[in-house]
Design a protein around this motif. Structure first.
Motif, mmCIF file in Angstrom:
data_model
loop_
_atom_site.group_PDB
_atom_site.id
_atom_site.type_symbol
_atom_site.label_atom_id
_atom_site.label_comp_id
_atom_site.label_asym_id
_atom_site.label_seq_id
_atom_site.Cartn_x
_atom_site.Cartn_y
_atom_site.Cartn_z
ATOM 1 N N THR A 14 0.666 9.985 16.602
ATOM 2 C CA THR A 14 0.685 8.886 17.562
ATOM 3 C C THR A 14 1.099 7.605 16.845
ATOM 4 N N LYS A 15 1.407 6.597 17.629
ATOM 5 C CA LYS A 15 1.781 5.300 17.061
ATOM 6 C C LYS A 15 0.665 4.772 16.164
ATOM 7 N N SER A 16 -0.584 4.907 16.609
ATOM 8 C CA SER A 16 -1.694 4.390 15.800
ATOM 9 C C SER A 16 -1.875 5.206 14.519
ATOM 10 N N GLN A 17 -1.639 6.521 14.576
ATOM 11 C CA GLN A 17 -1.733 7.345 13.368
ATOM 12 C C GLN A 17 -0.645 6.964 12.370
ATOM 13 N N ARG A 18 0.562 6.727 12.869
ATOM 14 C CA ARG A 18 1.653 6.314 11.979
ATOM 15 C C ARG A 18 1.328 4.975 11.337
ATOM 16 N N LYS A 19 0.823 4.039 12.142
ATOM 17 C CA LYS A 19 0.493 2.703 11.630
ATOM 18 C C LYS A 19 -0.555 2.797 10.517
ATOM 19 N N ILE A 20 -1.579 3.602 10.727
ATOM 20 C CA ILE A 20 -2.626 3.770 9.713
ATOM 21 C C ILE A 20 -2.033 4.373 8.441
ATOM 22 N N CYS A 21 -1.200 5.376 8.601
ATOM 23 C CA CYS A 21 -0.557 6.001 7.443
ATOM 24 C C CYS A 21 0.258 4.970 6.677
ATOM 25 N N TRP A 22 1.082 4.219 7.393
ATOM 26 C CA TRP A 22 1.944 3.232 6.736
ATOM 27 C C TRP A 22 1.132 2.156 6.036
ATOM 28 N N GLU A 23 0.008 1.757 6.615
ATOM 29 C CA GLU A 23 -0.843 0.753 5.972
ATOM 30 C C GLU A 23 -1.388 1.274 4.645
ATOM 31 N N HIS A 24 -1.796 2.534 4.625
ATOM 32 C CA HIS A 24 -2.329 3.122 3.389
ATOM 33 C C HIS A 24 -1.213 3.360 2.369
ATOM 34 N N ARG A 25 -0.020 3.725 2.849
ATOM 35 C CA ARG A 25 1.135 3.858 1.947
ATOM 36 C C ARG A 25 1.434 2.510 1.299
ATOM 37 N N ASP A 26 1.475 1.462 2.126
ATOM 38 C CA ASP A 26 1.791 0.131 1.610
ATOM 39 C C ASP A 26 0.735 -0.370 0.632
ATOM 40 N N ALA A 27 -0.539 -0.033 0.891
ATOM 41 C CA ALA A 27 -1.614 -0.437 -0.024
ATOM 42 C C ALA A 27 -1.436 0.255 -1.381
ATOM 43 N N TYR A 28 -1.097 1.540 -1.361
ATOM 44 C CA TYR A 28 -0.890 2.267 -2.616
ATOM 45 C C TYR A 28 0.320 1.726 -3.373
ATOM 46 N N PHE A 29 1.450 1.572 -2.683
ATOM 47 C CA PHE A 29 2.652 1.062 -3.346
ATOM 48 C C PHE A 29 2.446 -0.375 -3.805
ATOM 49 N N GLY A 30 1.697 -1.157 -3.031
ATOM 50 C CA GLY A 30 1.378 -2.526 -3.440
ATOM 51 C C GLY A 30 0.573 -2.539 -4.730
ATOM 52 N N CYS A 31 -0.360 -1.605 -4.844
ATOM 53 C CA CYS A 31 -1.150 -1.486 -6.066
ATOM 54 C C CYS A 31 -0.236 -1.153 -7.248
ATOM 55 N N LEU A 32 0.680 -0.215 -7.035
ATOM 56 C CA LEU A 32 1.606 0.156 -8.114
ATOM 57 C C LEU A 32 2.480 -1.016 -8.537
ATOM 58 N N ASP A 33 2.799 -1.898 -7.578
ATOM 59 C CA ASP A 33 3.652 -3.046 -7.871
ATOM 60 C C ASP A 33 2.888 -4.202 -8.506
ATOM 61 N N ASP A 34 1.564 -4.143 -8.500
ATOM 62 C CA ASP A 34 0.733 -5.208 -9.065
ATOM 63 C C ASP A 34 0.778 -5.115 -10.588
ATOM 64 N N PRO A 35 1.315 -6.141 -11.259
ATOM 65 C CA PRO A 35 1.424 -6.086 -12.720
ATOM 66 C C PRO A 35 0.074 -5.898 -13.424
ATOM 67 N N ALA A 36 -1.003 -6.343 -12.805
ATOM 68 C CA ALA A 36 -2.318 -6.202 -13.423
ATOM 69 C C ALA A 36 -2.831 -4.762 -13.344
ATOM 70 N N ARG A 37 -2.311 -3.990 -12.413
ATOM 71 C CA ARG A 37 -2.760 -2.604 -12.257
ATOM 72 C C ARG A 37 -1.616 -1.665 -12.590
ATOM 73 N N GLY A 38 -0.626 -1.647 -11.721
ATOM 74 C CA GLY A 38 0.677 -1.080 -11.944
ATOM 75 C C GLY A 38 0.871 0.350 -12.406
ATOM 76 N N ASP A 39 -0.152 1.162 -12.462
ATOM 77 C CA ASP A 39 0.130 2.572 -12.720
ATOM 78 C C ASP A 39 -0.800 3.429 -11.878
ATOM 79 N N HIS A 40 -0.384 4.677 -11.717
ATOM 80 C CA HIS A 40 -1.100 5.586 -10.825
ATOM 81 C C HIS A 40 -2.584 5.700 -11.184
ATOM 82 N N GLY A 41 -2.891 5.729 -12.451
ATOM 83 C CA GLY A 41 -4.281 5.886 -12.886
ATOM 84 C C GLY A 41 -5.185 4.753 -12.443
ATOM 85 N N LYS A 42 -4.610 3.570 -12.262
ATOM 86 C CA LYS A 42 -5.397 2.414 -11.824
ATOM 87 C C LYS A 42 -5.357 2.241 -10.306
ATOM 88 N N CYS A 43 -4.665 3.131 -9.616
ATOM 89 C CA CYS A 43 -4.516 3.038 -8.162
ATOM 90 C C CYS A 43 -5.004 4.313 -7.469
#
Length: 103
Positions: A14-43
């Motif tokens: 559903t639209k709401s399921q896709r939105k939730i998925c995308w929010e969690h995807r963006d949170a994970y990728f945002g964590c990877l892009d954070d220079p202070a964290r930036g790797d899978h082990g810290k995310c």
């Protein structure tokens, strides 16, 4: 596993399921892009949520796109336009007024 089941059931997300998925995807990728964290082990917390809220095939697809450096349309991520925030009713009315003043 607590991963979303709509994929296993063969139904469309559903639209709401896709939105939730995308929010969690963006949170994970945002964590990877954070220079202070930036790797899978810290995310790992963000990745676990991403895995739980998205079908496994989507996770694989999004990670593959990121690793390839492209968006869904094949556009390089660096050249992709940022997503637009939906306009509120007040913003739409104001934009309409501005357009009418210009004409």
């Amino acid at each position: 596993s607590s991963a979303v089941s709509f994929e296993l059931l063969g139904v469309m997300a559903t639209k709401s399921q896709r939105k939730i998925c995308w929010e969690h995807r963006d949170a994970y990728f945002g964590c990877l892009d954070d220079p202070a964290r930036g790797d899978h082990g810290k995310c790992l917390k963000e990745y676990k949520s991403f895995e739980e809220q998205c079908p496994a095939s989507w996770v694989a697809h999004f990670v593959s796109q990121r690793n390839a450096g492209t968006t869904n349309a094949g556009v390089p991520i660096a050249n992709a336009a940022p997503p637009k925030k939906p306009m509120s009713l007040a913003e739409r009315l104001e934009a309409r007024e501005q357009q009418q003043k210009q004409h």
